[in-house]
Scaffold this active site. Structure first.
Site, PDB file in Angstrom:
ATOM      1  N   GLY A 128       0.821  -1.223   0.000  1.00 33.62           N
ATOM      2  CA  GLY A 128       0.000   0.000   0.000  1.00 33.62           C
ATOM      3  C   GLY A 128       0.848   1.263   0.000  1.00 33.62           C
ATOM      4  O   GLY A 128       0.455   2.306  -0.508  1.00 33.62           O
ATOM      5  N   GLU A 156      10.455  -4.789   0.927  1.00 30.25           N
ATOM      6  CA  GLU A 156       9.844  -5.480   2.076  1.00 30.25           C
ATOM      7  C   GLU A 156       9.906  -6.996   1.886  1.00 30.25           C
ATOM      8  O   GLU A 156      10.160  -7.743   2.826  1.00 30.25           O
ATOM      9  CB  GLU A 156       8.382  -5.054   2.242  1.00 30.25           C
ATOM     10  CG  GLU A 156       8.234  -3.642   2.782  1.00 30.25           C
ATOM     11  CD  GLU A 156       6.812  -3.195   2.794  1.00 30.25           C
ATOM     12  OE1 GLU A 156       6.091  -3.406   1.802  1.00 30.25           O
ATOM     13  OE2 GLU A 156       6.379  -2.612   3.816  1.00 30.25           O
TER      14      GLU A 156
HETATM   15  O1  LIG Z   1       3.238  -2.806   2.715  1.00 30.75           O
HETATM   16  C1  LIG Z   1       3.393  -1.677   3.156  1.00 30.75           C
HETATM   17  C2  LIG Z   1       4.125  -0.613   2.427  1.00 30.75           C
HETATM   18  O2  LIG Z   1       4.490  -1.002   1.131  1.00 30.75           O
HETATM   19  C3  LIG Z   1       2.846  -1.302   4.492  1.00 30.75           C
HETATM   20  O3  LIG Z   1       3.397  -2.129   5.511  1.00 30.75           O
HETATM   21  C4  LIG Z   1       1.344  -1.469   4.449  1.00 30.75           C
HETATM   22  O4  LIG Z   1       0.859  -0.651   3.380  1.00 30.75           O
HETATM   23  C5  LIG Z   1       0.650  -1.090   5.749  1.00 30.75           C
HETATM   24  O5  LIG Z   1       0.826   0.290   5.960  1.00 30.75           O
HETATM   25  P1  LIG Z   1       0.078   0.998   7.205  1.00 30.75           P
HETATM   26  O6  LIG Z   1       0.648   0.393   8.456  1.00 30.75           O
HETATM   27  O7  LIG Z   1       0.416   2.452   7.054  1.00 30.75           O
HETATM   28  O8  LIG Z   1      -1.415   0.714   7.052  1.00 30.75           O
END
Ligand SMILES: O=C(CO)[C@H](O)[C@H](O)COP(=O)(O)O
EC number: 5.3.1.6
Length: 231
Positions: free
Chosen positions: A101, A108
């Site tokens: 997201g 990651e």
């Molecule tokens: O995968 C990610 C980024 O690429 C994040 O860990 C994921 O989007 C969750 O983000 P948040 O803790 O702000 O909801």
């Protein structure tokens, strides 16, 4: 602080209890992981966590960690990560995830694959019965292949959006690639979709994290609960 942020912070505080002095720690990306990074820095300051080094999973995470004085290394110095704490956009009952997201999915996943124990921290809004119910699948593609992979994802049944940044321009990842957000709806066979995407020359990586997670810490209105991988 919003209720959701308070829940994210609670999950993060629980996760850092799994860290020990001397560990190599994978530092996740996103707002929930950032609460964990702050908690790590606090424990270091209190002398409760010593001699750790972090491997950041994105440039924003690297910047936050560096600003808080967490020593950082790369994979040139450390081949194996003891524990990674990261967030997720969606979690299913088998601890399979949608991530990306925040656009950091490639680094990651590299960090996750180098980690002995991956811990995911979420608030309860991320939990679903079937991946794709809550969040479209982020797919990182090389710019040259944007149109080709858009058509391919559409041929698999997804509604595809080329992610834009706040200026209305194409979002660029840390690796100078583009993100396609592919809305498949609830996926009956995420493994099959992941395998198909991994075959595509223009796809650098996708946001399905299947079988990589040992523990998910969920913060909700009724408190904290832990989801453990079977076996
Ligand atoms: O995968 C990610 C980024 O690429 C994040 O860990 C994921 O989007 C969750 O983000 P948040 O803790 O702000 O909801």
């Amino acid at each position: 602080m919003t209720t959701q942020d308070a829940l994210k912070k609670q999950a993060a505080e629980k996760a850092v209890e799994y860290l020990e002095s001397g560990m190599v720690v994978g530092l996740g990306s996103g707002s929930t992981a950032t609460f964990a990074i702050h908690a790590i820095a606090r424990l270091m300051k209190e002398g409760k966590l010593k001699d750790i080094v972090g491997i950041p999973s994105s440039t924003p995470t690297e910047e936050v960690a560096r600003s808080l004085g967490i020593p950082l290394v790369g994979f040139e110095e450390q081949a194996v990560i003891d524990v990674t704490i990261d967030g997720a956009d969606e979690v299913d009952p088998d601890l399979n995830l949608i991530k990306g997201g925040g656009g950091a999915l490639l680094r990651e996943k590299v960090v996750a694959q180098a980690t002995k124990k991956n811990i995911i921290i979420v608030d309860e809004s991320k939990i679903s019965d079937k991946l794709g119910t809550i969040f479209a699948l982020p797919v990182e593609v090389v710019p040259f292949a944007t149109a080709a992979e858009t058509r391919y994802l559409e041929s698999l049944g997804a509604k595809v959006t080329v992610r834009q940044n706040q200026l209305g321009k194409a979002f660029k990842t840390d690796n100078h690639n583009r993100i396609l957000d592919a809305d498949f709806g609830p996926m009956d066979d995420a493994v099959k979709i992941g395998a198909a995407l991994s075959q595509r020359a223009g796809v650098v990586e996708h946001g399905l994290f299947l079988g990589t997670t040992a523990l998910v810490i969920v913060a909700g209105a009724d408190g904290i609960r832990e989801m453990k991988a079977a076996g």
